[in-house]
Design a protein around this motif. Structure first.
Motif, PDB file in Angstrom:
ATOM      1  N   ARG A 187      34.645  52.569  24.665  1.00  0.00           N
ATOM      2  CA  ARG A 187      34.091  52.885  23.344  1.00  0.00           C
ATOM      3  C   ARG A 187      34.686  51.992  22.255  1.00  0.00           C
ATOM      4  NH1 ARG A 187      34.478  58.340  25.349  1.00  0.00           N
ATOM      5  NH2 ARG A 187      36.526  58.609  24.330  1.00  0.00           N
ATOM      6  N   GLN A 188      35.755  51.272  22.593  1.00  0.00           N
ATOM      7  CA  GLN A 188      36.467  50.497  21.573  1.00  0.00           C
ATOM      8  C   GLN A 188      36.253  48.994  21.680  1.00  0.00           C
ATOM      9  OE1 GLN A 188      40.614  52.001  20.941  1.00  0.00           O
ATOM     10  NE2 GLN A 188      40.123  53.270  22.718  1.00  0.00           N
ATOM     11  N   VAL A 189      35.539  48.538  22.698  1.00  0.00           N
ATOM     12  CA  VAL A 189      35.358  47.102  22.885  1.00  0.00           C
ATOM     13  C   VAL A 189      33.891  46.732  22.683  1.00  0.00           C
ATOM     14  CG1 VAL A 189      37.309  46.945  24.467  1.00  0.00           C
ATOM     15  CG2 VAL A 189      35.018  47.352  25.387  1.00  0.00           C
ATOM     16  N   SER A 190      33.619  45.432  22.642  1.00  0.00           N
ATOM     17  CA  SER A 190      32.267  44.938  22.411  1.00  0.00           C
ATOM     18  C   SER A 190      31.387  45.169  23.631  1.00  0.00           C
ATOM     19  CB  SER A 190      32.309  43.442  22.101  1.00  0.00           C
ATOM     20  OG  SER A 190      32.732  42.717  23.241  1.00  0.00           O
ATOM     21  N   SER A 191      30.071  45.026  23.452  1.00  0.00           N
ATOM     22  CA  SER A 191      29.141  45.204  24.572  1.00  0.00           C
ATOM     23  C   SER A 191      29.382  44.149  25.642  1.00  0.00           C
ATOM     24  CB  SER A 191      27.699  45.128  24.069  1.00  0.00           C
ATOM     25  OG  SER A 191      27.445  43.886  23.429  1.00  0.00           O
ATOM     26  N   GLN A 192      29.735  42.919  25.217  1.00  0.00           N
ATOM     27  CA  GLN A 192      30.020  41.875  26.194  1.00  0.00           C
ATOM     28  C   GLN A 192      31.257  42.221  27.014  1.00  0.00           C
ATOM     29  OE1 GLN A 192      30.356  37.981  24.499  1.00  0.00           O
ATOM     30  NE2 GLN A 192      30.559  36.948  26.474  1.00  0.00           N
ATOM     31  N   ASP A 193      32.280  42.768  26.360  1.00  0.00           N
ATOM     32  CA  ASP A 193      33.484  43.167  27.089  1.00  0.00           C
ATOM     33  C   ASP A 193      33.208  44.375  27.987  1.00  0.00           C
ATOM     34  OD1 ASP A 193      35.188  41.191  26.326  1.00  0.00           O
ATOM     35  OD2 ASP A 193      36.050  42.278  24.634  1.00  0.00           O
ATOM     36  N   ARG A 194      32.307  45.260  27.574  1.00  0.00           N
ATOM     37  CA  ARG A 194      31.942  46.378  28.457  1.00  0.00           C
ATOM     38  C   ARG A 194      31.314  45.851  29.745  1.00  0.00           C
ATOM     39  NH1 ARG A 194      30.790  49.144  23.616  1.00  0.00           N
ATOM     40  NH2 ARG A 194      28.584  48.536  23.634  1.00  0.00           N
ATOM     41  N   GLN A 195      30.494  44.824  29.645  1.00  0.00           N
ATOM     42  CA  GLN A 195      29.908  44.219  30.837  1.00  0.00           C
ATOM     43  C   GLN A 195      31.003  43.601  31.707  1.00  0.00           C
ATOM     44  OE1 GLN A 195      26.960  41.429  29.480  1.00  0.00           O
ATOM     45  NE2 GLN A 195      25.584  43.010  28.709  1.00  0.00           N
ATOM     46  N   ARG A 196      31.996  42.958  31.033  1.00  0.00           N
ATOM     47  CA  ARG A 196      33.099  42.355  31.786  1.00  0.00           C
ATOM     48  C   ARG A 196      33.924  43.430  32.492  1.00  0.00           C
ATOM     49  NH1 ARG A 196      34.809  39.325  27.926  1.00  0.00           N
ATOM     50  NH2 ARG A 196      33.618  37.508  28.578  1.00  0.00           N
ATOM     51  N   LEU A 197      34.131  44.552  31.832  1.00  0.00           N
ATOM     52  CA  LEU A 197      34.851  45.658  32.464  1.00  0.00           C
ATOM     53  C   LEU A 197      34.076  46.217  33.647  1.00  0.00           C
ATOM     54  CD1 LEU A 197      36.225  47.603  29.361  1.00  0.00           C
ATOM     55  CD2 LEU A 197      37.586  46.451  31.112  1.00  0.00           C
ATOM     56  N   ASP A 198      32.752  46.374  33.492  1.00  0.00           N
ATOM     57  CA  ASP A 198      31.928  46.862  34.604  1.00  0.00           C
ATOM     58  C   ASP A 198      32.037  45.925  35.798  1.00  0.00           C
ATOM     59  OD1 ASP A 198      31.103  49.034  33.143  1.00  0.00           O
ATOM     60  OD2 ASP A 198      29.204  48.137  32.519  1.00  0.00           O
ATOM     61  N   GLN A 199      32.001  44.629  35.522  1.00  0.00           N
ATOM     62  CA  GLN A 199      32.128  43.635  36.587  1.00  0.00           C
ATOM     63  C   GLN A 199      33.489  43.756  37.279  1.00  0.00           C
ATOM     64  OE1 GLN A 199      32.819  39.467  35.398  1.00  0.00           O
ATOM     65  NE2 GLN A 199      31.024  38.930  36.605  1.00  0.00           N
ATOM     66  N   TYR A 200      34.531  43.923  36.489  1.00  0.00           N
ATOM     67  CA  TYR A 200      35.876  44.036  37.037  1.00  0.00           C
ATOM     68  C   TYR A 200      36.045  45.310  37.860  1.00  0.00           C
ATOM     69  CZ  TYR A 200      40.869  45.103  37.055  1.00  0.00           C
ATOM     70  OH  TYR A 200      42.140  45.458  37.424  1.00  0.00           O
ATOM     71  N   PHE A 201      35.578  46.449  37.326  1.00  0.00           N
ATOM     72  CA  PHE A 201      35.708  47.702  38.057  1.00  0.00           C
ATOM     73  C   PHE A 201      34.913  47.656  39.367  1.00  0.00           C
ATOM     74  CE2 PHE A 201      36.442  49.811  33.706  1.00  0.00           C
ATOM     75  CZ  PHE A 201      37.813  49.612  33.810  1.00  0.00           C
ATOM     76  N   SER A 202      33.770  46.982  39.361  1.00  0.00           N
ATOM     77  CA  SER A 202      32.993  46.825  40.595  1.00  0.00           C
ATOM     78  C   SER A 202      33.779  46.019  41.620  1.00  0.00           C
ATOM     79  CB  SER A 202      31.659  46.140  40.307  1.00  0.00           C
ATOM     80  OG  SER A 202      30.840  46.954  39.478  1.00  0.00           O
ATOM     81  N   ALA A 203      34.500  44.994  41.147  1.00  0.00           N
ATOM     82  CA  ALA A 203      35.306  44.177  42.059  1.00  0.00           C
ATOM     83  C   ALA A 203      36.463  44.991  42.628  1.00  0.00           C
ATOM     84  CB  ALA A 203      35.834  42.952  41.326  1.00  0.00           C
ATOM     85  N   VAL A 204      37.104  45.798  41.784  1.00  0.00           N
ATOM     86  CA  VAL A 204      38.188  46.663  42.265  1.00  0.00           C
ATOM     87  C   VAL A 204      37.676  47.594  43.356  1.00  0.00           C
ATOM     88  CG1 VAL A 204      39.752  48.540  41.639  1.00  0.00           C
ATOM     89  CG2 VAL A 204      39.532  46.560  40.142  1.00  0.00           C
ATOM     90  N   ARG A 205      36.521  48.204  43.097  1.00  0.00           N
ATOM     91  CA  ARG A 205      35.964  49.141  44.074  1.00  0.00           C
ATOM     92  C   ARG A 205      35.590  48.434  45.372  1.00  0.00           C
ATOM     93  NH1 ARG A 205      36.887  53.193  46.542  1.00  0.00           N
ATOM     94  NH2 ARG A 205      35.154  54.438  47.335  1.00  0.00           N
ATOM     95  N   ALA A 206      35.079  47.205  45.278  1.00  0.00           N
ATOM     96  CA  ALA A 206      34.723  46.463  46.484  1.00  0.00           C
ATOM     97  C   ALA A 206      35.952  46.178  47.345  1.00  0.00           C
ATOM     98  CB  ALA A 206      34.028  45.148  46.109  1.00  0.00           C
TER      99      ALA A 206
END
Length: 427
Positions: A209-228
């Motif tokens: 909720r505190q970061v930009s939409s672009q950073d939210r996409q980067r976080l989603d990408q990162y969390f997906s990599a962690v889960r993989a």
């Protein structure tokens, strides 16, 4: 029990960690959290990864036939065709006076001569030279990794640094902290298929909720990599716990153990990507060495080491080609992860020099000349084959000096270098 800190949400800094019981999950570098100097964002850090396939690569399938920009991709390089403009391939490089055979692995990142001599004493490896000056910038000054045997990293006193070989242990080292009881609890949850992300869910939601939409996409990408990565580790653990099939036939005799060389490489590549993405380290070495193992690759029935000593036998070369093509595809997966990970206005690959090669030019004869070397990323002007022809090779250490200077090291010499690599320029 809810802490006051959690009620307010995580403290947002560029080095933000998501914390819960037994968990300390580092985040990728986010633009929203980047410090600014006179209105400009700070530069992304430089990084280096060194990967050595210690059983060589079949030269006719690796080296292009033409030099320059317009070379035709060799069979192995075709596996990297999506990244043609992101790497440079070299021929005619070697370490002078290193000597032949498997001992030359010790000199791959040091260039120390006479590795096959009984009186050999190694020198410092390039990653450790950088770590002495820049290692304190990250939680882990370096990561020395291996899929089977020893690491490529050596101290200034010529002592080999032990390698991390277990992906599950490496994951815990990178992301799980706390008391022994907390670490044990998180390891148990991982084994049961739970994600470490579950433990930091509240902090994750608050941060998003505190970061930009672009950073939210980067976080989603990162969390997906962690889960993989977690899924890979869980699948591997599941197979370890399953009993092997029982047979009534007598065994034909001792056979080399079946070992999933590509599976191990992929797990390490996943963790390298995460370690770099979270800026947990900026220096990684990885030794890919599976001496005496038969990889579970369709069409391969002989031991990897045996196939590397093919003696020009077509059937052995055909099997060796299957293994090495699989290695190239695995390496391509690492490049893809780095290339598709955004970092500021560039990619993680743009900020990471990735050297892939071998300490042997012809493993069949233990020859250490004309080493197969490829350099990807790092902000260089790539897309070419730099060919050094002639009876005497150019020192591979010249390329190391170029990389050291690109990293920001003020040096004009390393090991057996005689200068820098001609033709390799910054983009």
């Amino acid at each position: 029990m809810k802490s006051n800190c959690r009620a307010r949400g995580p403290r947002v800094t560029r080095r933000t960690l998501l914390r819960a019981a037994g968990i300390s999950l580092a985040l990728p570098l986010l633009e929203s959290l980047a410090p600014r100097v006179h209105g400009a964002e700070s530069k992304s850090p430089r990084r280096m990864v060194f990967i050595c396939g210690c059983l060589g690569l079949h030269a006719p399938d690796f080296f292009p036939k033409q030099a320059g920009q317009d070379y035709e991709l060799s069979p192995y390089l075709q596996e990297l065709s999506d990244f043609r403009r992101d790497f440079t391939v070299f021929s005619g490089l070697s370490h002078p006076d290193v000597g032949g055979g498997h001992p030359s692995e010790a000199s791959f990142l040091t260039a120390a001569p006479h590795a096959n001599s009984p009186s050999f004493r190694n020198t410092i490896s390039i990653d450790q030279l950088i770590a002495e000056q820049h290692g304190a910038a990250t939680r882990h000054p370096f990561l020395a990794l291996a899929t089977d045997n020893g690491s490529l990293s050596w101290t200034r006193n010529g002592v080999q640094i032990p390698a991390h070989k277990d992906p599950a242990q490496l994951f815990r080292k990178l992301f799980i902290t706390g008391t022994p009881e907390e670490v044990q609890m998180q390891s148990r949850l991982l084994a049961e298929g739970r994600s470490v992300l579950d433990s930091v869910k509240a902090e994750t939601q608050s941060l998003e909720r505190q970061v930009s939409s672009q950073d939210r996409q980067r976080l989603d990408q990162y969390f997906s990599a962690v889960r993989a990565v977690e899924v890979r580790l869980q699948n591997a653990a599941a197979w370890e716990s399953k009993p092997k099939p029982q047979v009534s036939a007598e065994p034909p005799g001792p056979l080399p153990p079946v070992n999933d060389v590509i599976g191990r490489a992929n797990m390490m590549y996943d963790l390298i990507h995460l370690a770099l993405q979270t800026d947990s380290t900026r220096l990684v070495t990885l030794s890919l060495d599976q001496v005496g193992a038969v990889p579970p690759i369709p069409g391969v029935t002989d031991a990897y080491h045996q196939l590397s000593h093919h003696g020009q036998e077509p059937t052995k070369i055909a099997q060796l080609r299957l293994i090495e093509l699989a290695h190239m595809r695995a390496f391509a997966s690492l490049l893809k992860k780095l290339k598709t990970t955004d970092e500021a206005s560039t990619s993680l690959l743009d900020n990471t020099m990735v050297l892939f090669g071998s300490n042997m030019g012809n493993a069949s004869s233990h020859d250490t000349h004309n080493l197969p070397i490829l350099l990807a990323g790092g902000g260089f002007r790539h897309g070419q084959h730099i060919a050094h022809r002639g009876e005497s090779n150019q020192p591979l250490a010249n390329l190391y000096v170029t990389m050291l200077q690109r990293f920001g090291m003020e040096t004009d010499h390393f090991g057996s270098s005689t200068g820098t690599t001609a033709g390799l320029e910054a983009a």
